[in-house]
Scaffold this active site. Structure first.
Site, short mmCIF file in Angstrom:
data_model
loop_
_atom_site.label_atom_id
_atom_site.label_comp_id
_atom_site.label_asym_id
_atom_site.label_seq_id
_atom_site.Cartn_x
_atom_site.Cartn_y
_atom_site.Cartn_z
N LYS A 18 0.85 -1.20 0.00
CA LYS A 18 0.00 0.00 0.00
C LYS A 18 0.88 1.24 0.00
CE LYS A 18 0.81 1.63 4.32
NZ LYS A 18 1.39 2.98 4.59
N ASP A 145 -2.44 -1.58 10.30
CA ASP A 145 -2.62 -1.53 8.85
C ASP A 145 -3.27 -2.79 8.28
OD1 ASP A 145 -1.53 0.99 8.61
OD2 ASP A 145 0.47 0.29 8.05
#
Length: 319
Positions: A18, A145
């Site tokens: 990401k 995350d």
């Protein structure tokens, strides 16, 4: 590692990295962690995990990267045991082979996305039938995350990053060039401490102020391509504190900013990875090929990447 005869006993998971398209540090929460407002985006720089169901309860991990621990401190092992404890079945076992392609300590959630792939893969391999939101809630126990990485795509993320608001739109056309100096890593706790030392006096102090900021983020049309033309509302607060003390980040941002047709240029997460956005993948790839010698001279690893609408892909075959 050899797969069992039945396809249902093995699978492959692709775990996508990401980037942070936006990162604001709002203040300090009551639990001592920073309150964040972010927009995160999955990209197609990916690790690969091969998983084979065992007949005993051993959880075994090996990797092509010798820097990676295969012990209980690894998020893949933590995720495996967390899931096994959740369903209260200590007889479940698996062999996992990790092909590590996402740089370590790069601000790309490499460890978190591997954990997300583990949870999704073992949920299928062990036939647990847990729902995605159950896995996301469970994953908060081991990493902020990981909930994002489970579903991926482009999402607004609040709290420590674990409070998700999904963004829905048909196409994610932007491409990017991602760079990292392989000689360095940036400590996330150090980055946040440095930011607090410099900017802590401007922190918001209560939930009402946090919510005003959240609503400001919600009001932005994050599907608008023109949003990423270096507009002022797009930022990474941690870049303000990491860039001045990290020459490799300074070098990366300067080089990316000099590229033709680049749009938003930013650091990802706490760094040191940085990226430049382009109109689409083909344009990013073309620019990378034309300037590959510049990246090499600067000592930077570089990738042309697409944006992905998911965080993990599963399939029941080996390649």
């Amino acid at each position: 590692m050899e797969p069992s005869k039945a396809n249902e006993d093995f699978l492959i998971a692709k775990a996508h990295a990401k980037i942070n398209l936006h990162l604001e540090v709002l203040g300090i929460r009551s639990d001592g962690f920073h309150e964040l407002a972010m927009v995160m985006q999955s990209i197609n720089l990916s690790d690969q995990l091969k998983m084979i169901k065992r007949v005993d309860n051993t959880i075994n991990l090996k990797s092509n990267n010798k820097e990676i621990s295969n012990g209980d401190d690894n998020l893949i092992i933590k995720a495996s045991k967390l899931l096994r404890n959740k369903v209260e079945n200590q007889e479940l076992g698996v062999d996992i082979e990790l092909e590590k392609n996402i740089p370590i300590g790069a601000g790309l959630a490499g460890g978190s996305t591997d954990a997300a792939a583990t949870l999704l893969g073992l949920n299928k391999l062990w036939k647990l039938n847990l729902k995605t939101d159950e896995l996301e809630n469970l994953s908060k126990e081991i990493g902020s995350d990981i909930p994002f990485c489970i579903s991926g795509g482009r999402q607004i993320c609040f709290g420590r990053g674990e409070i998700l608001e999904k963004l829905k739109f048909d196409q994610i056309q932007l491409g990017l060039i991602l760079v990292k100096d392989p000689s360095i890593q940036v400590s996330t706790p150090v980055a946040y401490k440095k930011y607090k030392d410099q900017f802590g006096e401007s922190y918001l102090e209560d939930d009402r102020d946090f919510e005003i900021k959240r609503n400001s983020i919600r009001s932005i049309d994050w599907s608008d391509q023109s949003l990423f033309d270096n507009r002022k509302e797009i930022q990474n607060d941690l870049q303000k504190s990491v860039r001045p003390i990290t020459p490799e980040v300074e070098k990366s941002l300067d080089l990316l900013s000099s590229l033709p047709d680049s749009r938003l240029v930013s650091m990802s997460g706490s760094g040191p990875s940085c990226f430049a956005l382009f109109q689409n993948y083909d344009q990013a790839n073309k620019v990378l090929k034309e300037h590959v010698n510049e990246f090499e001279r600067a000592g930077l690893s570089a990738w042309a990447c697409s944006m992905m609408s998911n965080g993990v892909e599963l399939r029941n075959e080996f390649i």
